[in-house]
Enzyme design. Structure first.
Site, PDB file in Angstrom:
ATOM      1  N   GLU A  11      -4.383   4.074   6.234  1.00  0.00           N
ATOM      2  CA  GLU A  11      -3.914   3.819   4.694  1.00  0.00           C
ATOM      3  C   GLU A  11      -4.160   5.250   4.026  1.00  0.00           C
ATOM      4  OE1 GLU A  11      -5.912   0.778   1.394  1.00  0.00           O
ATOM      5  OE2 GLU A  11      -5.484   0.010   3.382  1.00  0.00           O
ATOM      6  N   ARG A  35       0.855  -1.265   0.101  1.00  0.00           N
ATOM      7  CA  ARG A  35      -0.143  -0.088  -0.096  1.00  0.00           C
ATOM      8  C   ARG A  35       0.845   1.350  -0.035  1.00  0.00           C
ATOM      9  NH1 ARG A  35      -2.202  -3.689  -1.066  1.00  0.00           N
ATOM     10  NH2 ARG A  35      -4.131  -4.705  -0.301  1.00  0.00           N
ATOM     11  N   SER A  92     -10.672   0.934   3.662  1.00  0.00           N
ATOM     12  CA  SER A  92      -9.938   0.528   4.788  1.00  0.00           C
ATOM     13  C   SER A  92      -9.158   1.770   5.367  1.00  0.00           C
ATOM     14  CB  SER A  92      -8.829  -0.630   4.324  1.00  0.00           C
ATOM     15  OG  SER A  92      -9.670  -1.822   3.939  1.00  0.00           O
TER      16      SER A  92
END
Length: 354
Positions: free
Chosen positions: A346, A176, A253
């Site tokens: 995130e 990520r 998320s």
């Protein structure tokens, strides 16, 4: 095939009550300074170059699905990237190289790839946002991530004042993460994906997806079946945008799954986990959050954990960015106190901090 790029640029000082909430999937964020809309890559470069020359900060927004904007907003120039275009630039018997404009809606492109018989992105169906945002985050889901198929990224380098074509190695892809996420040096203009010509999916890697498909790990299934099943799974978790469903008023998320050393993991006791790079261990953040006492629906002031998915922090309609970050801090601190594991956000945080 969608049209290539059109020429248009507008500078519109927003009305006093205009806010960046209109441009984010969280529907949160304070007022903008100047809003510029670019539908051509050259226009985007010009807008960023001019702002840099004048010492004005610039915020790039496309789908607004992976960004948290502070309640004070952003006083500089907000560039809305609305470029469009999908172009086959090379192909052979086995694969196709496709260039996608940064502003192209991501799921539109995934559907186009599936319909065209191009394999490699089907498990990334239903993810909101734009194609240009995917390398920034190295977007991934259900066993696939864009780093598996990206061959090149075209980006404007603000430091060197030039458009560069960057290889995957230069993009610095990680979990990520990428060089684009940690710096505002680059403006992504387009992305090239190498996709297999196949009516079937890439090998299924994710246990939950394999179970719903009635398949085994490593099996391939028809592309549309894989896409439909992923969309069903994501919708069940509130991860497919729906303006009527407050569980989808989120950035998806909010926390990444923490990755810890094998030595530290051995001190934690029994819990779900997966092997990660270089002998490290990845732990599901959702499990940690629930075990630390934060179930689905756990609420703050006008915000809450999604009733469908523990990792999604949602605006229930009357929330603020401040309240959302307070909820995130409560969860982060609770997990740290319970397990000694640090959760990291995130999304990109703009004019705010966790």
């Amino acid at each position: 095939m969608p049209d290539a790029f059109a020429d248009h640029l507008t500078d519109t000082p927003p009305a006093p009550d205009d806010s960046l909430a209109a441009y984010t999937t969280l529907r949160l964020g304070g007022p903008a300074g100047t809003v510029t809309t670019a539908v051509h890559a050259d226009e985007a470069v010009t807008a960023v170059r001019n702002a840099s020359a004048q010492g004005r900060p610039v915020l790039i927004l496309a789908g607004g699905s992976n960004v948290v904007v502070g309640d004070a907003g952003f006083a500089g120039e907000v560039l809305l990237l609305r470029t469009r275009g999908i172009e086959v630039v090379a192909e052979d018997a086995a694969s196709v190289l496709v260039r996608v404009a940064a502003g192209e809606p991501w799921d539109d492109f995934v559907q186009y790839a599936v319909t065209s018989g191009w394999s490699g992105l089907e498990c990334l169906s239903g993810i909101p946002g734009s194609a240009g945002a995917t390398p920034i985050q190295n977007v991934g889901a259900y066993g696939q991530e864009v780093a598996h198929t990206i061959e090149a990224v075209s980006a404007y380098d603000r430091v060197d004042d030039e458009v560069r074509t960057m290889s995957p190695a230069e993009c610095g892809f990680g979990y990520r993460s990428s060089v684009f996420k940690h710096s505002d040096r680059h403006l992504v203009l387009s992305v090239e994906f190498r996709l297999a010509k196949s009516p079937d999916s890439a090998p299924i890697r994710y246990a939950e997806l394999a179970r719903d498909l009635g398949a085994s790990a490593g099996d391939r299934v028809p592309l549309q079946q894989a896409r439909d099943t992923v969309l069903k799974l994501r919708a069940g978790k509130g991860m497919v945008l729906d303006p009527e469903d407050r569980d989808t008023w989120s950035v998806g998320s909010f926390f990444t799954n923490p990755v810890v050393s094998a030595e530290f993991f051995a001190t934690l006791g029994e819990m779900p986990h997966w092997p990660a790079a270089d002998g490290t261990v990845k732990i599901p953040a959702a499990w940690l959050i629930e075990q630390a006492g934060f179930p689905k629906g756990f609420a703050g002031a006008g915000v809450a954990i999604s009733s469908k998915h523990t990792l999604a922090l949602t605006n229930r309609g009357a929330g603020t960015t401040g309240a959302l970050l307070d909820l995130a801090r409560t969860i982060r601190d609770g997990v740290r106190d319970r397990f000694g594991v640090e959760l990291h956000p995130e999304p990109v945080l703009i004019n705010c901090a966790l």
